[in-house]
Scaffold this motif. Structure first.
Motif, PDB file in Angstrom:
ATOM      1  N   THR A  19       0.854  -1.198   0.000  1.00 46.01           N
ATOM      2  CA  THR A  19       0.000   0.000   0.000  1.00 46.01           C
ATOM      3  C   THR A  19       0.884   1.240   0.000  1.00 46.01           C
ATOM      4  O   THR A  19       1.887   1.273   0.707  1.00 46.01           O
ATOM      5  CB  THR A  19      -0.876   0.012   1.278  1.00 46.01           C
ATOM      6  OG1 THR A  19      -1.706  -1.132   1.257  1.00 46.01           O
ATOM      7  CG2 THR A  19      -1.742   1.253   1.351  1.00 46.01           C
ATOM      8  N   VAL A  20       0.486   2.229  -0.791  1.00 45.79           N
ATOM      9  CA  VAL A  20       1.225   3.497  -0.802  1.00 45.79           C
ATOM     10  C   VAL A  20       0.573   4.475   0.185  1.00 45.79           C
ATOM     11  O   VAL A  20      -0.648   4.636   0.191  1.00 45.79           O
ATOM     12  CB  VAL A  20       1.229   4.127  -2.214  1.00 45.79           C
ATOM     13  CG1 VAL A  20       1.942   5.478  -2.195  1.00 45.79           C
ATOM     14  CG2 VAL A  20       1.898   3.193  -3.209  1.00 45.79           C
ATOM     15  N   VAL A  21       1.405   5.088   0.986  1.00 49.98           N
ATOM     16  CA  VAL A  21       0.954   6.148   1.897  1.00 49.98           C
ATOM     17  C   VAL A  21       1.737   7.408   1.537  1.00 49.98           C
ATOM     18  O   VAL A  21       2.947   7.346   1.306  1.00 49.98           O
ATOM     19  CB  VAL A  21       1.231   5.748   3.366  1.00 49.98           C
ATOM     20  CG1 VAL A  21       1.079   6.955   4.293  1.00 49.98           C
ATOM     21  CG2 VAL A  21       0.310   4.613   3.808  1.00 49.98           C
ATOM     22  N   LEU A  22       1.037   8.553   1.476  1.00 47.84           N
ATOM     23  CA  LEU A  22       1.723   9.842   1.369  1.00 47.84           C
ATOM     24  C   LEU A  22       1.379  10.662   2.595  1.00 47.84           C
ATOM     25  O   LEU A  22       0.184  10.801   2.917  1.00 47.84           O
ATOM     26  CB  LEU A  22       1.241  10.631   0.137  1.00 47.84           C
ATOM     27  CG  LEU A  22       1.329  10.000  -1.249  1.00 47.84           C
ATOM     28  CD1 LEU A  22       0.787  10.993  -2.285  1.00 47.84           C
ATOM     29  CD2 LEU A  22       2.768   9.613  -1.579  1.00 47.84           C
ATOM     30  N   VAL A  23       2.378  11.199   3.269  1.00 51.27           N
ATOM     31  CA  VAL A  23       2.100  12.269   4.227  1.00 51.27           C
ATOM     32  C   VAL A  23       2.033  13.533   3.372  1.00 51.27           C
ATOM     33  O   VAL A  23       3.004  13.907   2.712  1.00 51.27           O
ATOM     34  CB  VAL A  23       3.187  12.393   5.317  1.00 51.27           C
ATOM     35  CG1 VAL A  23       2.804  13.504   6.297  1.00 51.27           C
ATOM     36  CG2 VAL A  23       3.368  11.070   6.046  1.00 51.27           C
TER      37      VAL A  23
END
Ligand code: CMP
Length: 153
Positions: A4-8
């Motif tokens: 899964t990709v997470v961006l802050v």
């Protein structure tokens, strides 16, 4: 195992929440495969948010996402997309439950701190857009045997 990709997002970076967010996923037992700070650009955001192209907030969303760098991550674990989306909370942060990232740190719909892939399939496309192959690390996380049973892998 699903990635899964997470961006802050820029608001999370500006508010000093990078560490808190990473810490939550680490404590959950998820496996960090990639991590970098990156300034996003217009053409990339056209692809990233292609499904929002017709929305009235599209131009403002792109401007916001280019206002400061983001911190991009790839996390791996069983059904990681659903697990992470639950930890993140709904898009409208004002409606997010306390205990979720948005519920604890945000109030806005646009400034909702974090992006997380909707599904494992969408994550595959987002990984291609955001990471080069050499930026991903298939390392042996030795405590996984205490976190995920072998039949769940
Ligand atoms: P996310 O759900 O991660 O991806 C799309 C983003 O568009 C969303 O987070 C918000 O940051 C933004 N967004 C969604 N709906 C609105 C809205 N109604 N007004 C402004 N921004 C929005």
């Amino acid at each position: 195992m699903e990635r899964t990709v997470v961006l802050v997002k820029p608001d999370g970076v500006q508010r000093g929440l990078i560490g808190d967010i990473i810490s939550r996923f680490e404590r959950k037992g998820l496996h960090l495969i990639g991590l970098k700070m990156i300034s996003l650009w217009d053409a990339l955001l056209d692809e990233w948010y292609a499904h929002h192209k017709e929305k009235p907030f599209f131009a403002g969303l792109k401007q916001f996402m280019m206002s400061a760098p983001v911190v991009a991550m790839v996390w791996q674990g069983p059904t990681s997309a659903a697990v992470i989306r639950k930890m993140v909370g709904p898009t409208r942060a004002s409606e997010a439950e306390t205990g979720t990232i948005r519920g604890d740190f945000a109030l806005s719909t646009q400034y909702n701190i974090i992006h997380a892939s909707e599904t494992g399939d969408i994550a595959k496309k987002e990984i291609e857009l955001m990471f080069r192959p050499e930026e991903l690390f298939d390392w042996d996380k030795t405590d996984l045997s205490h976190i995920v049973a072998s039949e769940e892998k």
